[in-house]
Design a protein around this motif. Structure first.
Motif, PDB file in Angstrom:
ATOM      1  N   LEU A 212       1.732   5.260  -6.844  1.00 16.06           N
ATOM      2  CA  LEU A 212       0.670   5.416  -5.859  1.00 16.06           C
ATOM      3  C   LEU A 212      -0.385   4.321  -6.007  1.00 16.06           C
ATOM      4  O   LEU A 212      -0.700   3.611  -5.058  1.00 16.06           O
ATOM      5  N   ILE A 213      -0.935   4.192  -7.204  1.00 10.74           N
ATOM      6  CA  ILE A 213      -2.028   3.251  -7.395  1.00 10.74           C
ATOM      7  C   ILE A 213      -1.539   1.807  -7.296  1.00 10.74           C
ATOM      8  O   ILE A 213      -2.269   0.931  -6.821  1.00 10.74           O
ATOM      9  N   SER A 214      -0.301   1.547  -7.688  1.00 12.88           N
ATOM     10  CA  SER A 214       0.237   0.188  -7.578  1.00 12.88           C
ATOM     11  C   SER A 214       0.358  -0.244  -6.125  1.00 12.88           C
ATOM     12  O   SER A 214       0.287  -1.433  -5.808  1.00 12.88           O
ATOM     13  N   GLY A 215       0.534   0.736  -5.231  1.00 13.86           N
ATOM     14  CA  GLY A 215       0.585   0.441  -3.805  1.00 13.86           C
ATOM     15  C   GLY A 215      -0.764   0.515  -3.122  1.00 13.86           C
ATOM     16  O   GLY A 215      -0.847   0.444  -1.893  1.00 13.86           O
ATOM     17  N   GLY A 216      -1.830   0.672  -3.919  1.00 13.09           N
ATOM     18  CA  GLY A 216      -3.166   0.760  -3.344  1.00 13.09           C
ATOM     19  C   GLY A 216      -3.463   2.088  -2.694  1.00 13.09           C
ATOM     20  O   GLY A 216      -4.368   2.173  -1.859  1.00 13.09           O
TER      21      GLY A 216
END
Length: 296
Positions: A212-216
């Motif tokens: 999730l966070i890696s994809g912003g």
């Protein structure tokens, strides 16, 4: 990087009365609908309503919150105002209105949101142990709920996911997943299969957070994290489910609880007493009720 802000759902009259009442308080800067209602995915027609009230430095008094009770429920007994202990991921106060469906008012000091935005911009975050989630929650959950909630009154801005946070948090969650799987292998070798399953679940949750966070994308704060986010492939999810039980049901969970000597239904009372906000100090009695005057 940006995220999509939810649109406010149609509010029942009782919820609208509470929202408008909060908006009329001088301490309240903004009111938003959060949780499954904001996402348009309530788990049932009776799902509770989560209302975020972003406040200035002074919080509403307990008397002001009592006056939010909708017409016809004035004699109902609201739960006390529960205030989080220092270090709690939300740094919040909660007040529950005993109507149906239940309405939870979560008071968020706007200064705390600003502080977390500053930390995120530097790629700094903390992971908190939290009784409502299996794998803990990141401190940027404050930004997640602000970004993904639905505005009704006022504005606190829509937090975006800073590049520094993406660069720091994505690899950290991935490393946590690897560590958890190593520990799972150790538990299997020791014959402790339940411990192994615990670490496998932590790994799956960590992978979801990492993707999730890696994809912003912000953490959507949902009980259906692995399902709704698409962060874990269907085949992997099915395999993980098969590790624990082929036909896991609520009855099975209750059987396990019976075997452990745990009354599942006491969990709701535990939440309503505010125990999830942190341990109670010995000098405060069985229920921790803190007024706005002495909570910070």
């Amino acid at each position: 990087m940006s995220t999509t802000e939810s649109q406010a759902p149609e509010l029942p009259s009782t919820v609208r009365a509470v929202v408008d009442g909060l908006a009329g308080l001088p301490q309240v800067r903004s009111v938003r609908i959060a949780g499954s209602r904001a996402r348009g995915k309530p788990t049932s027609p009776d799902s509770d309503w989560d209302i975020l009230a972003y406040t200035e430095e002074a919080l509403p008094t307990l008397g002001e919150l009592h006056r939010l009770l909708p017409s016809g429920t004035e004699q109902a007994h609201p739960y006390p105002l529960h205030t989080a202990n220092p270090g709690h991921p939300f740094q919040e106060s909660e007040f529950t209105l005993p109507v149906s469906p239940r309405i939870d008012v979560c008071l968020r000091p706007f200064a705390h949101l600003q502080q977390e935005q500053q930390r995120a911009a530097l790629g700094t975050f903390t992971v908190h142990s939290y009784p409502k989630t299996a794998g803990g929650v990141p401190s940027y959950i404050l930004l997640s709920e602000a970004a993904l909630s639905a505005p009704v009154h006022g504005d606190v801005g829509k937090p975006v996911c800073p590049d520094a946070l993406v660069a720091a948090a994505g690899p950290w969650w991935r490393g946590r997943a690897s560590c958890a799987l190593l520990l799972a292998i150790d538990h299997v070798a020791a014959g402790e299969l339940l411990g192994a399953l615990e670490h496998i679940l932590a790994a799956a949750t960590s992978v979801a957070h990492s993707r999730l966070i890696s994809g912003g994308s912000w953490y959507p704060i949902t009980k259906r994290l692995l399902d709704e986010t698409g962060a874990i492939e269907d085949g992997v999810r099915e395999h993980l489910a098969g590790l624990s039980a082929s036909r896991l049901t609520a009855a099975t969970v209750r059987q396990v609880a019976d075997g452990l000597g745990v009354d599942v239904d006491e969990g709701l009372d535990w939440l309503q007493r505010g125990e999830h906000m942190g341990p109670i100090r010995g000098d405060q009695g069985p229920v921790r009720v803190i007024s706005h005057q002495n909570e910070r």
